[in-house]
Design a protein around this motif. Structure first.
Motif, PDB file in Angstrom:
ATOM      1  N   GLU A 194       0.839  -1.204   0.000  1.00 51.64           N
ATOM      2  CA  GLU A 194       0.000   0.000   0.000  1.00 51.64           C
ATOM      3  C   GLU A 194       0.873   1.253   0.000  1.00 51.64           C
ATOM      4  O   GLU A 194       1.473   1.592   1.014  1.00 51.64           O
ATOM      5  CB  GLU A 194      -0.915   0.004   1.225  1.00 51.64           C
ATOM      6  N   MET A 195       0.969   1.905  -1.150  1.00 49.82           N
ATOM      7  CA  MET A 195       1.696   3.167  -1.286  1.00 49.82           C
ATOM      8  C   MET A 195       3.164   2.972  -0.900  1.00 49.82           C
ATOM      9  O   MET A 195       3.509   2.933   0.270  1.00 49.82           O
ATOM     10  CB  MET A 195       1.034   4.278  -0.480  1.00 49.82           C
ATOM     11  N   LEU A 196       4.022   2.883  -1.917  1.00 49.62           N
ATOM     12  CA  LEU A 196       5.429   2.546  -1.690  1.00 49.62           C
ATOM     13  C   LEU A 196       6.393   3.565  -2.269  1.00 49.62           C
ATOM     14  O   LEU A 196       7.601   3.315  -2.284  1.00 49.62           O
ATOM     15  CB  LEU A 196       5.731   1.170  -2.314  1.00 49.62           C
ATOM     16  N   GLY A 197       5.916   4.738  -2.719  1.00 46.05           N
ATOM     17  CA  GLY A 197       6.787   5.619  -3.486  1.00 46.05           C
ATOM     18  C   GLY A 197       7.137   6.970  -2.919  1.00 46.05           C
ATOM     19  O   GLY A 197       7.893   7.723  -3.533  1.00 46.05           O
ATOM     20  N   CYS A 198       6.641   7.327  -1.722  1.00 51.94           N
ATOM     21  CA  CYS A 198       6.865   8.674  -1.181  1.00 51.94           C
ATOM     22  C   CYS A 198       7.922   8.637  -0.082  1.00 51.94           C
ATOM     23  O   CYS A 198       7.732   7.984   0.955  1.00 51.94           O
ATOM     24  CB  CYS A 198       5.556   9.237  -0.626  1.00 51.94           C
ATOM     25  N   TYR A 199       9.020   9.366  -0.294  1.00 50.71           N
ATOM     26  CA  TYR A 199      10.116   9.429   0.682  1.00 50.71           C
ATOM     27  C   TYR A 199      10.694  10.838   0.695  1.00 50.71           C
ATOM     28  O   TYR A 199      10.628  11.566  -0.295  1.00 50.71           O
ATOM     29  CB  TYR A 199      11.230   8.432   0.329  1.00 50.71           C
ATOM     30  N   SER A 200      11.280  11.200   1.828  1.00 48.17           N
ATOM     31  CA  SER A 200      11.927  12.495   1.939  1.00 48.17           C
ATOM     32  C   SER A 200      13.066  12.413   2.943  1.00 48.17           C
ATOM     33  O   SER A 200      12.947  11.740   3.977  1.00 48.17           O
ATOM     34  CB  SER A 200      10.930  13.570   2.380  1.00 48.17           C
ATOM     35  N   ASN A 201      14.153  13.107   2.648  1.00 49.31           N
ATOM     36  CA  ASN A 201      15.282  13.197   3.582  1.00 49.31           C
ATOM     37  C   ASN A 201      15.208  14.452   4.448  1.00 49.31           C
ATOM     38  O   ASN A 201      16.119  14.714   5.234  1.00 49.31           O
ATOM     39  CB  ASN A 201      16.602  13.189   2.799  1.00 49.31           C
ATOM     40  N   ASP A 202      14.136  15.212   4.315  1.00 49.14           N
ATOM     41  CA  ASP A 202      13.988  16.437   5.100  1.00 49.14           C
ATOM     42  C   ASP A 202      13.599  16.114   6.538  1.00 49.14           C
ATOM     43  O   ASP A 202      12.830  15.174   6.796  1.00 49.14           O
ATOM     44  CB  ASP A 202      12.916  17.341   4.486  1.00 49.14           C
ATOM     45  N   GLU A 203      14.132  16.887   7.461  1.00 51.03           N
ATOM     46  CA  GLU A 203      13.724  16.742   8.855  1.00 51.03           C
ATOM     47  C   GLU A 203      12.238  17.064   8.990  1.00 51.03           C
ATOM     48  O   GLU A 203      11.707  17.945   8.302  1.00 51.03           O
ATOM     49  CB  GLU A 203      14.543  17.673   9.753  1.00 51.03           C
ATOM     50  N   ASP A 204      11.546  16.333   9.862  1.00 49.08           N
ATOM     51  CA  ASP A 204      10.122  16.521  10.126  1.00 49.08           C
ATOM     52  C   ASP A 204       9.264  16.250   8.892  1.00 49.08           C
ATOM     53  O   ASP A 204       8.129  16.746   8.797  1.00 49.08           O
ATOM     54  CB  ASP A 204       9.833  17.938  10.654  1.00 49.08           C
ATOM     55  N   SER A 205       9.773  15.460   7.951  1.00 46.47           N
ATOM     56  CA  SER A 205       8.961  15.089   6.790  1.00 46.47           C
ATOM     57  C   SER A 205       8.028  13.921   7.106  1.00 46.47           C
ATOM     58  O   SER A 205       7.177  13.559   6.297  1.00 46.47           O
ATOM     59  CB  SER A 205       9.853  14.739   5.595  1.00 46.47           C
ATOM     60  N   GLN A 206       8.188  13.335   8.307  1.00 47.18           N
ATOM     61  CA  GLN A 206       7.244  12.346   8.810  1.00 47.18           C
ATOM     62  C   GLN A 206       6.482  13.018   9.945  1.00 47.18           C
ATOM     63  O   GLN A 206       6.917  13.023  11.096  1.00 47.18           O
ATOM     64  CB  GLN A 206       7.962  11.093   9.318  1.00 47.18           C
ATOM     65  N   PRO A 207       5.334  13.647   9.648  1.00 49.60           N
ATOM     66  CA  PRO A 207       4.618  14.421  10.665  1.00 49.60           C
ATOM     67  C   PRO A 207       4.219  13.571  11.867  1.00 49.60           C
ATOM     68  O   PRO A 207       3.985  12.364  11.752  1.00 49.60           O
ATOM     69  CB  PRO A 207       3.379  14.924   9.917  1.00 49.60           C
ATOM     70  N   SER A 208       4.144  14.207  13.018  1.00 46.95           N
ATOM     71  CA  SER A 208       3.728  13.528  14.241  1.00 46.95           C
ATOM     72  C   SER A 208       2.215  13.624  14.372  1.00 46.95           C
ATOM     73  O   SER A 208       1.639  14.713  14.291  1.00 46.95           O
ATOM     74  CB  SER A 208       4.403  14.174  15.456  1.00 46.95           C
ATOM     75  N   HIS A 209       1.563  12.474  14.579  1.00 48.82           N
ATOM     76  CA  HIS A 209       0.097  12.442  14.629  1.00 48.82           C
ATOM     77  C   HIS A 209      -0.451  12.015  15.988  1.00 48.82           C
ATOM     78  O   HIS A 209      -1.657  12.045  16.189  1.00 48.82           O
ATOM     79  CB  HIS A 209      -0.442  11.505  13.549  1.00 48.82           C
ATOM     80  N   PHE A 210       0.437  11.584  16.906  1.00 47.87           N
ATOM     81  CA  PHE A 210      -0.058  11.212  18.226  1.00 47.87           C
ATOM     82  C   PHE A 210       1.045  11.448  19.254  1.00 47.87           C
ATOM     83  O   PHE A 210       2.233  11.441  18.903  1.00 47.87           O
ATOM     84  CB  PHE A 210      -0.531   9.753  18.258  1.00 47.87           C
ATOM     85  N   PRO A 211       0.667  11.677  20.508  1.00 47.84           N
ATOM     86  CA  PRO A 211       1.663  11.958  21.546  1.00 47.84           C
ATOM     87  C   PRO A 211       2.670  10.820  21.676  1.00 47.84           C
ATOM     88  O   PRO A 211       2.310   9.645  21.668  1.00 47.84           O
ATOM     89  CB  PRO A 211       0.800  12.090  22.820  1.00 47.84           C
ATOM     90  N   GLY A 212       3.931  11.188  21.770  1.00 52.16           N
ATOM     91  CA  GLY A 212       4.974  10.190  21.935  1.00 52.16           C
ATOM     92  C   GLY A 212       5.424   9.524  20.649  1.00 52.16           C
ATOM     93  O   GLY A 212       6.268   8.622  20.685  1.00 52.16           O
ATOM     94  N   GLN A 213       4.889   9.963  19.505  1.00 49.99           N
ATOM     95  CA  GLN A 213       5.248   9.307  18.245  1.00 49.99           C
ATOM     96  C   GLN A 213       6.750   9.365  17.975  1.00 49.99           C
ATOM     97  O   GLN A 213       7.330   8.408  17.461  1.00 49.99           O
ATOM     98  CB  GLN A 213       4.485   9.951  17.080  1.00 49.99           C
ATOM     99  N   ARG A 214       7.378  10.487  18.339  1.00 51.36           N
ATOM    100  CA  ARG A 214       8.796  10.649  18.047  1.00 51.36           C
ATOM    101  C   ARG A 214       9.675   9.639  18.796  1.00 51.36           C
ATOM    102  O   ARG A 214      10.813   9.392  18.416  1.00 51.36           O
ATOM    103  CB  ARG A 214       9.234  12.080  18.385  1.00 51.36           C
ATOM    104  N   LEU A 215       9.126   9.043  19.879  1.00 48.85           N
ATOM    105  CA  LEU A 215       9.878   8.021  20.592  1.00 48.85           C
ATOM    106  C   LEU A 215       9.889   6.696  19.839  1.00 48.85           C
ATOM    107  O   LEU A 215      10.739   5.835  20.079  1.00 48.85           O
ATOM    108  CB  LEU A 215       9.297   7.812  21.988  1.00 48.85           C
ATOM    109  N   LEU A 216       8.933   6.533  18.912  1.00 50.30           N
ATOM    110  CA  LEU A 216       8.796   5.277  18.188  1.00 50.30           C
ATOM    111  C   LEU A 216       9.087   5.404  16.703  1.00 50.30           C
ATOM    112  O   LEU A 216       9.616   4.476  16.084  1.00 50.30           O
ATOM    113  CB  LEU A 216       7.365   4.734  18.352  1.00 50.30           C
TER     114      LEU A 216
END
Length: 322
Positions: A194-216
């Motif tokens: 399911e959806m295999l083509g979107c990537y980024s090397n930019d910081e914070d390009s994987q948005p946080s959607h729930f508390p504590g996400q950055r720990l995981l």
């Protein structure tokens, strides 16, 4: 009394911390190769061509014929006897496209991807559906071409119609029809692409959607994810282990995943039948801001990473089916 309450609070905090450590170290892992594997230039071109072909015409409602013809022709050219599973929704006939490599022993693995795209929005803007889900169809076609001729276990490749609304989460999904027709005792596992083509090397390009996400979850969207529930722990570990040799890979096995975003694709219909399932994904709408938009075009995809994912999945299928 206050002292007892404080002790209880401290004990609860310690318990939560311990559980969090277990989750972080056992159920969620993120591994990466020492250096990214070199992308296969010929495979990169092949994947790009497939995505462009699939995005050349609409892929929703009764407009799936061109995509269906392309997928069928590609599989037949690779030597497969293609089978079509027909079903009807709202007076229209749709088809799942099925090809398989027959194994020498009982048991089969199913690997699938939906080939339809989301319908135009209220303003009539078309959705090319490059990442969602031409990227996964292109990878599955590439895997089909590279599948061993005589695996130990059968590998069944399924291209589904009707994953997108209005059929999502209904019995009208193509994957629902296929899952219902399965002999559950014969299916060793299901891999959903399911959806295999979107990537980024930019910081914070994987948005946080729930508390504590950055720990995981890393904050940089440069990884592929392998997700499933606890019944698919071994399947996820095998796939993630192979992928992590080629591309940064997040694995997450989450208890009670059935009612979460981790079930937002075709594998949900196999999970409902008790089949171990994983989804391999770039995290879809959690990363790709072009999700279900007219801007989801072929030129926005990272074909080098798609090639790495293809090779990693090829390695995983060899381990599983051999």
């Amino acid at each position: 009394m206050k002292k007892a309450a404080a002790i209880i609070v401290c004990a609860l905090i310690a318990l939560v911390a311990a559980l969090w450590c277990v989750v972080c170290t056992v159920f969620v892992t993120c591994d990466a190769p020492e250096r990214p594997a070199a992308a296969d230039a010929a495979l990169v071109r092949e994947l790009r061509q497939s995505v462009e072909e699939l995005c050349a015409a609409p892929r929703y409602g009764d407009t799936l014929q061109q995509a269906e013809a392309y997928i069928t022709r590609t599989l037949e050219d690779a030597g497969y006897a293609v089978r079509l599973q027909e079903f009807r929704n709202g007076g229209t006939t749709y088809r799942n496209i099925i090809a398989e490599r027959k194994g020498t022993l009982p048991g089969r693995y199913i690997i699938g991807a939906h080939y339809d795209a989301c319908e135009p929005d209220d303003e009539g803007e078309s959705n090319p559906g490059a990442d969602d889900n031409a990227s996964a169809v292109a990878v599955l076609l590439a895997l089909a071409k590279r599948m061993p001729q005589h695996p130990v276990h059968t590998v069944e490749m399924v291209f589904y119609a009707c994953e997108e609304p209005p059929w999502f989460d209904t019995e009208g999904m193509g994957s629902h029809h296929h899952a219902q027709a399965c002999d559950v005792q014969d299916v060793l596992g299901m891999v959903c692409l399911e959806m295999l083509g979107c990537y980024s090397n930019d910081e914070d390009s994987q948005p946080s959607h729930f508390p504590g996400q950055r720990l995981l979850v890393p904050g940089k969207g440069d990884f592929i994810a392998v997700v499933g529930d606890m019944d698919s722990f071994g399947l996820a570990r095998c796939a993630a282990g192979s992928l992590a040799k080629r591309i940064r890979t997040l694995r997450a096995n989450v208890p009670f995943a059935q009612d979460s975003v981790l079930q937002f694709s075709d594998h949900r219909n196999y999970t409902a039948r008790g089949i171990p399932c994983i989804m391999v994904t770039d995290t879809a709408m959690l990363r790709n801001e072009r999700y279900h938009e007219s801007t989801d075009t072929p030129d926005t995809l990272n074909y080098e990473n798609m090639a790495r994912v293809t090779r990693g999945l090829q390695d995983a299928l060899k381990l599983l089916a051999q």
